[in-house]
Scaffold this active site. Structure first.
Site, PDB file in Angstrom:
ATOM      1  N   HIS A 101      19.996 -27.802  11.818  1.00 10.83           N
ATOM      2  CA  HIS A 101      19.540 -27.510  10.452  1.00 10.83           C
ATOM      3  C   HIS A 101      20.240 -26.210  10.046  1.00 10.83           C
ATOM      4  O   HIS A 101      20.494 -25.354  10.899  1.00 10.83           O
ATOM      5  CB  HIS A 101      18.043 -27.218  10.382  1.00 10.83           C
ATOM      6  CG  HIS A 101      17.140 -28.283  10.897  1.00 10.83           C
ATOM      7  ND1 HIS A 101      16.803 -28.398  12.214  1.00 10.83           N
ATOM      8  CD2 HIS A 101      16.459 -29.253  10.254  1.00 10.83           C
ATOM      9  CE1 HIS A 101      15.965 -29.413  12.371  1.00 10.83           C
ATOM     10  NE2 HIS A 101      15.737 -29.953  11.200  1.00 10.83           N
ATOM     11  N   ASP A 104      18.692 -23.184  11.514  1.00 12.82           N
ATOM     12  CA  ASP A 104      18.797 -22.961  12.965  1.00 12.82           C
ATOM     13  C   ASP A 104      19.968 -22.053  13.316  1.00 12.82           C
ATOM     14  O   ASP A 104      19.956 -21.388  14.345  1.00 12.82           O
ATOM     15  CB  ASP A 104      19.066 -24.274  13.735  1.00 12.82           C
ATOM     16  CG  ASP A 104      18.052 -25.357  13.453  1.00 12.82           C
ATOM     17  OD1 ASP A 104      16.908 -25.016  13.129  1.00 12.82           O
ATOM     18  OD2 ASP A 104      18.429 -26.541  13.573  1.00 12.82           O
TER      19      ASP A 104
HETATM   20  C1  XLS Z   1      10.828 -33.520  13.161  1.00 21.81           C
HETATM   21  C2  XLS Z   1      12.146 -34.131  13.090  1.00 21.81           C
HETATM   22  C3  XLS Z   1      13.287 -33.177  12.770  1.00 21.81           C
HETATM   23  C4  XLS Z   1      14.517 -33.920  12.346  1.00 21.81           C
HETATM   24  C5  XLS Z   1      15.553 -33.084  11.697  1.00 21.81           C
HETATM   25  O1  XLS Z   1       9.862 -34.122  13.571  1.00 21.81           O
HETATM   26  O2  XLS Z   1      12.361 -34.814  14.274  1.00 21.81           O
HETATM   27  O3  XLS Z   1      13.540 -32.326  13.833  1.00 21.81           O
HETATM   28  O4  XLS Z   1      15.118 -34.586  13.421  1.00 21.81           O
HETATM   29  O5  XLS Z   1      15.076 -32.423  10.578  1.00 21.81           O
END
Ligand code: XLS
Ligand code: CA
Ligand code: CA
Length: 440
Positions: A101, A104
Site C-alpha cells: 500500500h 506502507d
Molecule cells: C485486509 C486485506 C488487505 C488487502 C490490501 O483484510 O487483506 O490487506 O490485501 O489492501
C-alpha cells in the site's frame, strides 16, 4: 548498507528429510512440475505491510516485535531501512515479487504534496533495489481505510471531499505502481460497506465506488498500465457488511458497472472463510468466470470469526488451491502474495523467515499434490462420468437450448419416473485424495 538479518543464511532446498529449520523441505524453485518450474507456477510475493510494518500490536496490546530496523519509526530513514530489510529478506528466501500500500512504504505527511514527494523519493530507492536484486512488483494499492477521514469509506464516503482525497491517493498509487512496473493494482474495499442501513444510501455508495474505479481504469491505461485491476472481496471487517462480499458478488458488481474487462479478482483464503465459503469455492467461482487474477495466500482460523491472516499450513487447502490454479491455466499477471503475519508471540526476525518457509513449503506441497491429482486422473474421470447422461442426444439438445418444456414433459410421460442418479461416491473420492496427498 550492512546486513540486517545477520544470523540468517540464504534459504536453500534440502528436501523432506532435512532437520534444518532454515531450509525448504518441499519448495525447490527450479523443479519442473507440469512443464514449468515451481517458482513460475507459484510466483510468491511478500506483503510489505505484514512483513515489514506490523510488529504484533493488536487492540489489546502493544507490539511484541521490533520492525524499526535500527531507525526511528515513522521517519523516512525508517522507510528506507524497510526497503533494505525487504530486499534482503526476499533475496534470502528467493521470493521474486512484493506488494504494498502507498502508506506502507512512506509515512503520510500533512499535505498531499509532501506525501507524494516522499512516495517519489522512496520509489526511486525501491526501483534501484529492484534492479539490483531482480525483484518485481506484483501489485500496488492505496490504503483508503486507515486515516480517520475514511471512517465512512473512500469511494463510498458520504463526503465529496473525502471521495476526492481517495481519488488523489489512487492516482498517485497508480503512478508509483506503473513507475515500478507493477503487473496489478488492487482495490480492497477496506471500509466500502456500512454499519447500518438506517444511515446509508446503498445504491448511491455503490455507484460512486464504480465511478472511482472507472476513473482509475481511465487514468491507469492513459499512463501505460497494462496489468490487471483487481477487486479483493471480503465479507466483513472492518465494516459489518462490505460491498465486495465474496467473489460472486464482486463479479456481479463489475459486470453491472461495465468494469469486467479491466478487472479480475484477487482471492484471499481468509476472506473466503469470512464469507462462509471455502477457499476453493471462491477460486472456482473466479475461475469459471475467467476472473481468477491473483491470490492472497494465507489461512484463517475456523473457530474465530475474524481475519487472522495466518501463514498457511493446511496442505489440503493449498492442494485444492493449486488444483484450481492449474486447471484454470495458471496465474498470468498474478501470484501468491503472503498476506500473512506471524502470531504475536512469534515476534523475532527469525520467525519472519520461519513463517515464509512454512507458507512456501505448504504451497509447494499443494502444487506437487495438485499435479499428481491431475496426472492420476481418477477424480476428473469420475466427474466426467457423473455428467455423462447429458452426452445422449437429448442431453446435448438440452445443453444447446434446443428443447422446450412441453417436449421434456412429453418425454417424461413416456419414460416414467427416472431412476436415482448414480452415487456421488464422496467417501471413495476423498480416500483417493488421501492416497494421493499422503504417501504413507
Ligand atoms: C485486509 C486485506 C488487505 C488487502 C490490501 O483484510 O487483506 O490487506 O490485501 O489492501
Ligand atoms: Ca489481502
Ligand atoms: Ca486478510
Amino acid at each position: 548498507m550492512s546486513e540486517i538479518f545477520r544470523n540468517i543464511p540464504k534459504i536453500q532446498y534440502e528436501g523432506p528429510d532435512s532437520y534444518n529449520p532454515y531450509a525448504f523441505k518441499f519448495y525447490d524453485a527450479e523443479r519442473i512440475i507440469m512443464g514449468k518450474p515451481m517458482k513460475e507456477h507459484l510466483r510468491f510475493a511478500m506483503a510489505w505491510w505484514h512483513n515489514l510494518c506490523n510488529a504484533g500490536s493488536d487492540m489489546f496490546g502493544a507490539s511484541t516485535g521490533d520492525k524499526s530496523f535500527g531507525q526511528e519509526t515513522g521517519t523516512m530513514e525508517h522507510a528506507r531501512a524497510k526497503v533494505d530489510a525487504g530486499f534482503e529478506f526476499m533475496d534470502k528466501l528467493g521470493i521474486d515479487y512484493f506488494c504494498f500500500h502507498d502508506a506502507d512504504i512512506a509515512p503520510k505527511a500533512d499535505t498531499i504534496e509532501e506525501t507524494n514527494r516522499r512516495l517519489d523519493e522512496i520509489t526511486d530507492y525501491i526501483k534501484e533495489k529492484m534492479e539490483k536484486y531482480n525483484k518485481k512488483l506484483l501489485w500496488g494499492t492505496a490504503n483508503l481505510f486507515n486515516e480517520p477521514l475514511y471512517m465512512n469509506g473512500a469511494g463510498s464516503s458520504n463526503s465529496v471531499d473525502v471521495f476526492c482525497h481517495a481519488a488523489a491517493q489512487v492516482k498517485k498509487a497508480l503512478d508509483i505502481t506503473v513507475k515500478l512496473g507493477g503487473s496489478g493494482y488492487v482495490f480492497w474495499g477496506g471500509r466500502e460497506g456500512y454499519e447500518t442501513l438506517w444511515n446509508t444510501d446503498m445504491q448511491f455508495e455503490q455507484e460512486n465506488i464504480a465511478k472511482l474505479m472507472h476513473m482509475a481504469v481511465d487514468y491507469g491505461r492513459k499512463i501505460g498500465f497494462k496489468g490487471d485491476f483487481y477487486i479483493e472481496p471480503k465479507a466483513k471487517e472492518p465494516m459489518k457488511h462490505q460491498y465486495d462480499f465474496d467473489v460472486a458478488t464482486s463479479i456481479g458488481f463489475l459486470r453491472q458497472y461495465g468494469l469486467d474487462k479491466d478487472f479480475k479478482i484477487n482471492v484471499e483464503a481468509n476472506h473466503a472463510t469470512l464469507a462462509g465459503h471455502t477457499f476453493q469455492h471462491e477460486l472456482r467461482v473466479a475461475a469459471i468466470n475467467r476472473m481468477l487474477g491473483s491470490i492472497d495466500a494465507n489461512q484463517g482460523d475456523l473457530l474465530l470469526g475474524w481475519d487472522t491472516d495466518e501463514f498457511p499450513y493446511n496442505v489440503y487447502e493449498t492442494t485444492a488451491c493449486m488444483y484450481d490454479v492449474l486447471t484454470a491455466g495458471g496465474l498470468k499477471n498474478g501470484g501468491l502474495n503472503f498476506d500473512a503475519k506471524t502470531r504475536r508471540p512469534s515476534y523475532t526476525h527469525e520467525d519472519m523467515f520461519l513463517a515464509f518457509i512454512l507458507g512456501m513449503d505448504s504451497f509447494a506441497l499443494g502444487l506437487i499434490n495438485a499435479a499428481r491429482i491431475i496426472e492420476d486422473g481418477r477424480l476428473e474421470e469420475f466427474i466426467r462420468e457423473r455428467y455423462s447422461s447429458f452426452e445422449t442426444e437429448l442431453g446435448k439438445r438440452i445443453r444447446d437450448g434446443k428443447v422446450t418444456l412441453e417436449e421434456l414433459a412429453e418425454y417424461c410421460e413416456k419414460e416414467g419416473k427416472p431412476a436415482l442418479p448414480g452415487s456421488g461416491r464422496q467417501e471413495y473420492l476423498l480416500s483417493i485424495l488421501n492416497q494421493l496427498i499422503i504417501k504413507g
